[in-house]
Design a protein around this motif. Structure first.
Motif, PDB file in Angstrom:
ATOM      1  N   ILE A  44       0.856  -1.195   0.000  1.00 61.40           N
ATOM      2  CA  ILE A  44       0.000   0.000   0.000  1.00 61.40           C
ATOM      3  C   ILE A  44       0.889   1.243   0.000  1.00 61.40           C
ATOM      4  O   ILE A  44       1.779   1.381   0.846  1.00 61.40           O
ATOM      5  N   THR A  45       0.653   2.128  -0.926  1.00 57.61           N
ATOM      6  CA  THR A  45       1.405   3.380  -1.010  1.00 57.61           C
ATOM      7  C   THR A  45       0.713   4.417  -0.134  1.00 57.61           C
ATOM      8  O   THR A  45      -0.498   4.662  -0.281  1.00 57.61           O
ATOM      9  N   VAL A  46       1.473   5.032   0.771  1.00 54.10           N
ATOM     10  CA  VAL A  46       0.897   5.965   1.746  1.00 54.10           C
ATOM     11  C   VAL A  46       1.415   7.375   1.481  1.00 54.10           C
ATOM     12  O   VAL A  46       2.621   7.587   1.316  1.00 54.10           O
ATOM     13  N   TYR A  47       0.494   8.326   1.448  1.00 53.02           N
ATOM     14  CA  TYR A  47       0.825   9.740   1.355  1.00 53.02           C
ATOM     15  C   TYR A  47       0.450  10.420   2.669  1.00 53.02           C
ATOM     16  O   TYR A  47      -0.620  10.133   3.240  1.00 53.02           O
ATOM     17  N   ALA A  48       1.296  11.321   3.160  1.00 51.14           N
ATOM     18  CA  ALA A  48       1.035  12.040   4.412  1.00 51.14           C
ATOM     19  C   ALA A  48       1.026  13.537   4.138  1.00 51.14           C
ATOM     20  O   ALA A  48       1.988  14.086   3.594  1.00 51.14           O
ATOM     21  N   ILE A  49      -0.083  14.180   4.528  1.00 55.35           N
ATOM     22  CA  ILE A  49      -0.231  15.627   4.339  1.00 55.35           C
ATOM     23  C   ILE A  49      -0.416  16.262   5.714  1.00 55.35           C
ATOM     24  O   ILE A  49      -1.354  15.911   6.454  1.00 55.35           O
ATOM     25  N   GLY A  50       0.464  17.165   6.055  1.00 53.54           N
ATOM     26  CA  GLY A  50       0.357  17.844   7.340  1.00 53.54           C
ATOM     27  C   GLY A  50      -0.064  19.289   7.163  1.00 53.54           C
ATOM     28  O   GLY A  50       0.550  20.047   6.406  1.00 53.54           O
ATOM     29  N   VAL A  51      -1.144  19.655   7.865  1.00 56.00           N
ATOM     30  CA  VAL A  51      -1.580  21.045   7.909  1.00 56.00           C
ATOM     31  C   VAL A  51      -0.882  21.693   9.106  1.00 56.00           C
ATOM     32  O   VAL A  51      -0.339  20.995   9.977  1.00 56.00           O
ATOM     33  N   ARG A  52      -0.859  23.004   9.186  1.00 52.77           N
ATOM     34  CA  ARG A  52      -0.131  23.713  10.245  1.00 52.77           C
ATOM     35  C   ARG A  52      -0.360  23.042  11.605  1.00 52.77           C
ATOM     36  O   ARG A  52      -1.491  22.804  12.017  1.00 52.77           O
ATOM     37  N   GLY A  53       0.753  22.733  12.284  1.00 51.40           N
ATOM     38  CA  GLY A  53       0.678  22.066  13.580  1.00 51.40           C
ATOM     39  C   GLY A  53       1.087  20.611  13.518  1.00 51.40           C
ATOM     40  O   GLY A  53       1.320  19.979  14.549  1.00 51.40           O
ATOM     41  N   ALA A  54       1.172  20.045  12.315  1.00 53.72           N
ATOM     42  CA  ALA A  54       1.585  18.647  12.178  1.00 53.72           C
ATOM     43  C   ALA A  54       3.080  18.511  12.426  1.00 53.72           C
ATOM     44  O   ALA A  54       3.850  19.443  12.232  1.00 53.72           O
ATOM     45  N   VAL A  55       3.484  17.319  12.889  1.00 55.80           N
ATOM     46  CA  VAL A  55       4.884  17.051  13.202  1.00 55.80           C
ATOM     47  C   VAL A  55       5.560  16.452  11.960  1.00 55.80           C
ATOM     48  O   VAL A  55       5.134  15.398  11.465  1.00 55.80           O
ATOM     49  N   GLU A  56       6.604  17.108  11.494  1.00 63.78           N
ATOM     50  CA  GLU A  56       7.270  16.680  10.269  1.00 63.78           C
ATOM     51  C   GLU A  56       7.830  15.268  10.393  1.00 63.78           C
ATOM     52  O   GLU A  56       7.756  14.472   9.451  1.00 63.78           O
ATOM     53  N   ALA A  57       8.401  14.940  11.560  1.00 64.92           N
ATOM     54  CA  ALA A  57       8.987  13.608  11.743  1.00 64.92           C
ATOM     55  C   ALA A  57       7.921  12.526  11.624  1.00 64.92           C
ATOM     56  O   ALA A  57       8.165  11.453  11.042  1.00 64.92           O
ATOM     57  N   GLU A  58       6.727  12.801  12.164  1.00 61.91           N
ATOM     58  CA  GLU A  58       5.647  11.821  12.066  1.00 61.91           C
ATOM     59  C   GLU A  58       5.155  11.686  10.627  1.00 61.91           C
ATOM     60  O   GLU A  58       4.826  10.576  10.176  1.00 61.91           O
ATOM     61  N   LEU A  59       5.109  12.794   9.901  1.00 57.93           N
ATOM     62  CA  LEU A  59       4.679  12.734   8.496  1.00 57.93           C
ATOM     63  C   LEU A  59       5.608  11.828   7.694  1.00 57.93           C
ATOM     64  O   LEU A  59       5.157  11.023   6.868  1.00 57.93           O
ATOM     65  N   LEU A  60       6.909  11.936   7.954  1.00 55.69           N
ATOM     66  CA  LEU A  60       7.866  11.108   7.236  1.00 55.69           C
ATOM     67  C   LEU A  60       7.722   9.638   7.628  1.00 55.69           C
ATOM     68  O   LEU A  60       7.850   8.749   6.782  1.00 55.69           O
ATOM     69  N   GLU A  61       7.441   9.362   8.924  1.00 54.41           N
ATOM     70  CA  GLU A  61       7.243   7.982   9.352  1.00 54.41           C
ATOM     71  C   GLU A  61       6.000   7.384   8.685  1.00 54.41           C
ATOM     72  O   GLU A  61       5.971   6.199   8.357  1.00 54.41           O
ATOM     73  N   ILE A  62       4.970   8.202   8.503  1.00 54.57           N
ATOM     74  CA  ILE A  62       3.736   7.710   7.868  1.00 54.57           C
ATOM     75  C   ILE A  62       3.965   7.414   6.388  1.00 54.57           C
ATOM     76  O   ILE A  62       3.607   6.352   5.887  1.00 54.57           O
ATOM     77  N   ALA A  63       4.584   8.373   5.693  1.00 57.49           N
ATOM     78  CA  ALA A  63       4.767   8.224   4.245  1.00 57.49           C
ATOM     79  C   ALA A  63       5.900   7.262   3.911  1.00 57.49           C
ATOM     80  O   ALA A  63       5.829   6.524   2.919  1.00 57.49           O
ATOM     81  N   GLY A  64       6.959   7.290   4.718  1.00 54.78           N
ATOM     82  CA  GLY A  64       8.107   6.436   4.442  1.00 54.78           C
ATOM     83  C   GLY A  64       8.957   6.916   3.290  1.00 54.78           C
ATOM     84  O   GLY A  64       9.950   6.277   2.942  1.00 54.78           O
TER      85      GLY A  64
END
Length: 375
Positions: A44-64
């Motif tokens: 499964i290909t995962v895309y992570a979109i963070g709106v203001r307040g999102a944690v960049e490190a978590e976005l990268l862990e989600i998307a890979g």
């Protein structure tokens, strides 16, 4: 989330690509890395979109993958990202090779996933000429490039209205070893370019079939037509061009004409003047024609001198201007041209004897300038 994808996969008769888009505007209350890795392990290909307040490190862990991680300041900014994600998904799911026929280069793009599924090493590829292996390594694709010229084994075929450039990409198995011969998989491709002002290469080059494993006839695409330009000069050394638009010249003066093709892909070819003539209208098919050049030769050498034809990508001639139709009406100059392959045929016109008059071929479109007025 995983069971939803599993259920969806089981409901289909065949496996299809699966995608997940995660949008968040804050920090997660639990671990995201392991669940995201589990989904990606299922294909499964995962895309992570963070709106203001999102944690960049978590976005990268989600998307890979940083290429599938996006950040915006507000929800209104999501719309442009949508196009990027759709474009990425479409490029990921495209199974067929994509061929782009440019003015300077041809580019064949193949999905890495398809190559891997077929046990192929995409970086082992080369063209018909093994020395040619220019590649672009993309995120999910590999592109193979070749100049639109007679290089790297490109085969050129002309049918009078189109020029076709053909080649083949050979890709070897991933388990290829130096101890034994490995039969490559081949991806034939052809770019078809309409001939606008170019009408003939004077040499038909046959294409031999590729002797390797192929899934079909290859990828075929089309490119922009090639165009020629005509420029008028007032000086016999062709140093002073007349600006485009209506031209006024005195009767009996000399008009110096250059016709050129600026496309580098025609290196090794010569531009030939087939016919040049005046009409009283911008219509190249006007039945009232006064020929200056016919069958590649000057009709009347007292009035017309062919200075260059067939030697390069530029042809030149000079002509004296008179009342060719007995009136002072404006005239238009038209030329029909062709391309000659220097390696396959002699390109210098043979004007030692007069040839029978012939009309302009229906597949030769005119290059024209005018109107030209007298005074």
């Amino acid at each position: 989330m995983g069971p939803l994808f599993t259920q969806a996969e089981q409901s289909r008769g065949q496996k299809v690509p699966q995608f997940l888009v995660v949008i968040t505007d804050g920090q997660s209350g639990d671990d995201v890395k392991i669940p995201a890795e589990t989904l990606r392990a299922q294909g499964i290909t995962v895309y992570a979109i963070g709106v203001r307040g999102a944690v960049e490190a978590e976005l990268l862990e989600i998307a890979g993958d940083p290429n599938r991680k996006f950040s915006v300041n507000n929800f209104d900014a999501l719309n442009p990202i949508k196009d990027d994600i759709i474009r990425d998904i479409c490029s990921t799911t495209k199974d067929e090779p994509e061929l782009v026929c440019g003015r300077e280069q041809m580019r064949l793009t193949v999905s890495k996933r398809i190559l891997e599924e077929q046990g192929l090493n995409g970086f082992s590829a080369h063209l018909v000429d093994p020395r040619c292996h220019q590649q672009l390594d993309g995120n999910r694709t590999i592109s193979y490039l070749v100049d639109r010229r007679k290089v790297c084994g490109n085969l050129v075929k002309n049918n009078g209205t189109h020029v076709t450039y053909s080649n083949t990409v050979f890709v070897f198995p991933s388990n290829r070893s130096n101890a034994s011969l490995s039969v490559p998989r081949c991806f034939p491709f052809s770019c078809v370019f309409p001939l606008d002002d170019i009408t003939s290469l004077d040499a038909a080059i046959g294409i031999q079939p590729a002797a390797c494993q192929s899934s079909g006839e290859g990828v075929v695409s089309s490119g922009d037509p090639t165009r020629a330009s005509m420029t008028l000069y007032t000086r016999p050394d062709f140093s002073e061009a007349i600006p485009a638009g209506p031209v006024r010249l005195p009767l009996g003066s000399a008009l110096h004409v250059a016709v050129s093709v600026n496309n580098t892909e025609y290196d090794g070819f010569g531009l030939l003047l087939e016919t040049c003539y005046f009409t009283n209208s911008p219509n190249a098919s006007d039945p009232r024609k006064h020929f200056l050049i016919e069958n590649r030769c000057a009709v009347d050498r007292r009035h017309v001198q062919v200075l260059e034809s067939g030697a390069s990508l530029r042809a030149r001639f000079s002509a004296l201007l008179f009342l060719y139709h007995g009136t002072y009406e404006d005239v238009y100059l038209h030329c029909s041209i062709s391309m000659c392959d220097h390696s396959s045929a002699p390109c210098s016109p043979n004007c030692s004897r007069r040839k029978a008059r012939s009309a302009v071929s229906s597949d030769q479109l005119a290059v024209a300038v005018g109107p030209i007025s007298w005074f």
